[in-house]
Design a protein around this motif. Structure first.
Motif, PDB file in Angstrom:
ATOM      1  N   ASP A   1      29.644  42.661  34.200  1.00 41.75           N
ATOM      2  CA  ASP A   1      30.154  41.892  33.064  1.00 41.75           C
ATOM      3  C   ASP A   1      31.674  41.742  33.126  1.00 41.75           C
ATOM      4  O   ASP A   1      32.217  40.666  32.838  1.00 41.75           O
ATOM      5  N   LEU A   2      32.356  42.816  33.502  1.00 43.62           N
ATOM      6  CA  LEU A   2      33.816  42.760  33.589  1.00 43.62           C
ATOM      7  C   LEU A   2      34.270  41.821  34.708  1.00 43.62           C
ATOM      8  O   LEU A   2      35.248  41.090  34.551  1.00 43.62           O
ATOM      9  N   ARG A   3      33.549  41.827  35.827  1.00 38.28           N
ATOM     10  CA  ARG A   3      33.891  40.911  36.919  1.00 38.28           C
ATOM     11  C   ARG A   3      33.715  39.460  36.480  1.00 38.28           C
ATOM     12  O   ARG A   3      34.522  38.591  36.827  1.00 38.28           O
ATOM     13  N   ALA A   4      32.658  39.193  35.719  1.00 40.89           N
ATOM     14  CA  ALA A   4      32.440  37.837  35.212  1.00 40.89           C
ATOM     15  C   ALA A   4      33.575  37.450  34.255  1.00 40.89           C
ATOM     16  O   ALA A   4      34.076  36.320  34.308  1.00 40.89           O
ATOM     17  N   SER A   5      33.977  38.381  33.404  1.00 41.62           N
ATOM     18  CA  SER A   5      35.090  38.112  32.484  1.00 41.62           C
ATOM     19  C   SER A   5      36.381  37.852  33.257  1.00 41.62           C
ATOM     20  O   SER A   5      37.175  36.986  32.876  1.00 41.62           O
ATOM     21  N   LEU A   6      36.582  38.598  34.324  1.00 40.12           N
ATOM     22  CA  LEU A   6      37.766  38.419  35.155  1.00 40.12           C
ATOM     23  C   LEU A   6      37.776  37.012  35.765  1.00 40.12           C
ATOM     24  O   LEU A   6      38.810  36.325  35.748  1.00 40.12           O
ATOM     25  N   ASP A   7      36.634  36.574  36.266  1.00 38.87           N
ATOM     26  CA  ASP A   7      36.547  35.228  36.835  1.00 38.87           C
ATOM     27  C   ASP A   7      36.816  34.163  35.778  1.00 38.87           C
ATOM     28  O   ASP A   7      37.515  33.177  36.036  1.00 38.87           O
ATOM     29  N   ARG A   8      36.267  34.350  34.569  1.00 33.28           N
ATOM     30  CA  ARG A   8      36.498  33.389  33.487  1.00 33.28           C
ATOM     31  C   ARG A   8      37.975  33.338  33.110  1.00 33.28           C
ATOM     32  O   ARG A   8      38.526  32.263  32.861  1.00 33.28           O
ATOM     33  N   GLU A   9      38.612  34.494  33.078  1.00 31.21           N
ATOM     34  CA  GLU A   9      40.032  34.543  32.722  1.00 31.21           C
ATOM     35  C   GLU A   9      40.888  33.845  33.777  1.00 31.21           C
ATOM     36  O   GLU A   9      41.837  33.126  33.454  1.00 31.21           O
ATOM     37  N   LYS A  10      40.542  34.036  35.047  1.00 33.00           N
ATOM     38  CA  LYS A  10      41.284  33.361  36.120  1.00 33.00           C
ATOM     39  C   LYS A  10      41.119  31.849  36.024  1.00 33.00           C
ATOM     40  O   LYS A  10      42.078  31.097  36.237  1.00 33.00           O
ATOM     41  N   GLU A  11      39.902  31.395  35.704  1.00 32.25           N
ATOM     42  CA  GLU A  11      39.671  29.961  35.533  1.00 32.25           C
ATOM     43  C   GLU A  11      40.443  29.419  34.327  1.00 32.25           C
ATOM     44  O   GLU A  11      40.995  28.325  34.380  1.00 32.25           O
ATOM     45  N   ALA A  12      40.482  30.183  33.251  1.00 31.57           N
ATOM     46  CA  ALA A  12      41.224  29.759  32.053  1.00 31.57           C
ATOM     47  C   ALA A  12      42.711  29.642  32.368  1.00 31.57           C
ATOM     48  O   ALA A  12      43.382  28.710  31.909  1.00 31.57           O
TER      49      ALA A  12
END
Length: 81
Positions: free
Chosen positions: A12-23
């Motif tokens: 879940d944290l890795r997915a959040s990290l990817d979303r934050e990088k995209e944002a």
């Protein structure tokens, strides 16, 4: 906590990290187009400042997520022992 909890937390944290990088990338592109289309020097300066502030917020969130991932990994190692 169980091993499965930490494994799921890391995913879940890795997915959040990817979303934050995209944002961060989206915000950067948005501010770049605003700066390019600004009509006055003062609005360009304002957009540049906003762009820097937004990037700093994203960087802070990314660093926080990385620390949380590392903490979850350490906790998982302790569970396995």
């Amino acid at each position: 906590m169980s091993k499965e909890y930490y494994r799921k937390r890391i995913i879940d944290l890795r997915a959040s990290l990817d979303r934050e990088k995209e944002a961060k990338k989206r915000d950067n592109e948005r501010y770049a187009s605003l700066i390019k289309g600004a009509s006055s020097p003062s609005s360009k300066a304002s957009y540049r400042k906003s762009k820097i502030d937004a990037a700093a917020r994203h960087d802070s969130a990314i660093d926080s997520l990385k620390r949380q991932i590392e903490s979850a990994r350490e906790s998982l190692k302790r569970e396995k022992s």
